[in-house]
Design an enzyme around this catalytic site. Sequence first.
Site, short mmCIF file in Angstrom:
data_model
loop_
_atom_site.label_atom_id
_atom_site.label_comp_id
_atom_site.label_asym_id
_atom_site.label_seq_id
_atom_site.Cartn_x
_atom_site.Cartn_y
_atom_site.Cartn_z
N LYS A 9 44.65 1.55 36.74
CA LYS A 9 46.10 1.47 36.91
C LYS A 9 46.52 0.38 37.92
CE LYS A 9 46.92 6.35 35.68
NZ LYS A 9 47.53 7.63 36.12
N TYR A 49 52.79 7.20 27.42
CA TYR A 49 52.93 8.47 28.15
C TYR A 49 54.02 9.36 27.56
CZ TYR A 49 49.66 7.64 32.04
OH TYR A 49 48.54 7.48 32.82
N PHE A 57 58.72 13.24 36.63
CA PHE A 57 58.19 11.98 37.15
C PHE A 57 58.01 10.91 36.08
CE2 PHE A 57 54.64 14.94 36.33
CZ PHE A 57 53.91 14.21 35.40
N ARG A 85 36.26 12.12 33.10
CA ARG A 85 37.21 12.88 33.93
C ARG A 85 36.54 13.40 35.21
NH1 ARG A 85 42.28 13.51 31.79
NH2 ARG A 85 42.68 15.38 33.01
N THR A 91 43.67 14.93 39.49
CA THR A 91 44.87 14.09 39.43
C THR A 91 45.39 13.73 40.81
OG1 THR A 91 45.45 15.28 37.40
CG2 THR A 91 47.18 13.93 38.39
N ARG A 102 39.22 8.80 42.32
CA ARG A 102 40.49 9.13 42.97
C ARG A 102 40.30 9.50 44.44
NH1 ARG A 102 42.87 12.07 37.57
NH2 ARG A 102 44.17 10.35 36.82
N ASN A 112 47.37 6.93 41.12
CA ASN A 112 46.04 7.53 41.25
C ASN A 112 44.93 6.76 40.54
OD1 ASN A 112 46.76 8.18 38.68
ND2 ASN A 112 46.62 10.40 38.93
N HIS A 115 43.39 6.35 34.52
CA HIS A 115 43.74 7.31 33.47
C HIS A 115 42.50 7.51 32.61
CE1 HIS A 115 45.49 9.11 29.86
NE2 HIS A 115 44.73 8.25 29.21
N GLU A 126 44.67 7.12 21.65
CA GLU A 126 44.84 6.18 22.76
C GLU A 126 43.99 4.92 22.57
OE1 GLU A 126 44.11 8.45 26.33
OE2 GLU A 126 45.97 9.61 26.09
P1 GTP Z 1 45.90 10.77 33.33
O1 GTP Z 1 44.46 10.53 33.09
O2 GTP Z 1 46.63 9.56 33.91
O3 GTP Z 1 46.62 11.37 32.13
O4 GTP Z 1 45.93 11.83 34.53
P2 GTP Z 1 45.72 13.39 34.47
O5 GTP Z 1 45.37 13.86 33.10
O6 GTP Z 1 44.82 13.73 35.60
O7 GTP Z 1 47.20 13.90 34.84
P3 GTP Z 1 48.43 14.29 33.88
O8 GTP Z 1 48.12 13.96 32.46
O9 GTP Z 1 48.88 15.64 34.24
O10 GTP Z 1 49.54 13.27 34.42
C1 GTP Z 1 49.57 11.94 33.95
C2 GTP Z 1 49.86 11.01 35.10
O11 GTP Z 1 51.18 11.24 35.56
C3 GTP Z 1 48.99 11.21 36.35
O12 GTP Z 1 47.76 10.55 36.30
C4 GTP Z 1 49.86 10.60 37.42
O13 GTP Z 1 49.77 9.17 37.44
C5 GTP Z 1 51.25 10.99 36.96
N1 GTP Z 1 51.66 12.21 37.65
C6 GTP Z 1 51.22 13.47 37.47
N2 GTP Z 1 51.84 14.34 38.28
C7 GTP Z 1 52.72 13.58 39.01
C8 GTP Z 1 53.65 13.89 40.05
O14 GTP Z 1 53.82 15.03 40.46
N3 GTP Z 1 54.38 12.83 40.54
C9 GTP Z 1 54.22 11.54 40.09
N4 GTP Z 1 54.95 10.55 40.62
N5 GTP Z 1 53.34 11.24 39.13
C10 GTP Z 1 52.60 12.22 38.60
MG MG Z 2 46.46 13.29 31.32
#
Ligand code: GTP
Ligand code: MG
Length: 138
Positions: A9, A49, A57, A85, A91, A102, A112, A115, A126
């Site tokens: 990212k 997304y 968010f 993962r 996350t 992370r 973070n 992805h 994807e």
């Molecule tokens: P990805 O691999 O990026 O999909 O991450 P993930 O599967 O660990 O998390 P999730 O799919 O729940 O959320 C997708 C992305 O949204 C996260 O990786 C973060 O970049 C963002 N995100 C998640 N929660 C928050 C939050 O509370 N605030 C903000 N600003 N961003 C968030």
């Molecule tokens: Mg995710």
Amino acid sequence: IERTLSIIKPDATRRNLTGKINAKFEDAGLRIVAQKRIQLTMAQAGKFYEVHAERPFYGELCEFMASAPVVVQVLEGEGAIAKNREVMGATNPKDAAPGTVRADFAESVGENSVHGSDAPETAAVEIAYFFSGLELVG
Ligand code: GTP
Ligand code: MG
């Protein structure tokens, strides 16, 4: 053999961390079988997304993903989705296990660093979003 879609990212590309993150993938036995650096538009980030469209968010997330170049990549290996993962960590970097991407590099729950696809179905969608079959060199 399984494949997953990974994105390094903007917070990580800005800090020149692509190589250090790729080393963690490779050390875990994941092979980078496709990789390119691209600049996402807001529309492209929004489409990627779109499952999060209703989350509070979402706007912030799309702006962040379009704020600087990303490196999109396909990682291959036994159980690549789960393995990736694991290497990524939780996350929220505060919850991420020591040694994960992370824990070592992420700045916040939003910014973070990486992805990774979360299931075989999402990995297929994807990967196809960013790569043609010709670009995947196992
Ligand atoms: P990805 O691999 O990026 O999909 O991450 P993930 O599967 O660990 O998390 P999730 O799919 O729940 O959320 C997708 C992305 O949204 C996260 O990786 C973060 O970049 C963002 N995100 C998640 N929660 C928050 C939050 O509370 N605030 C903000 N600003 N961003 C968030
Ligand atoms: Mg995710």
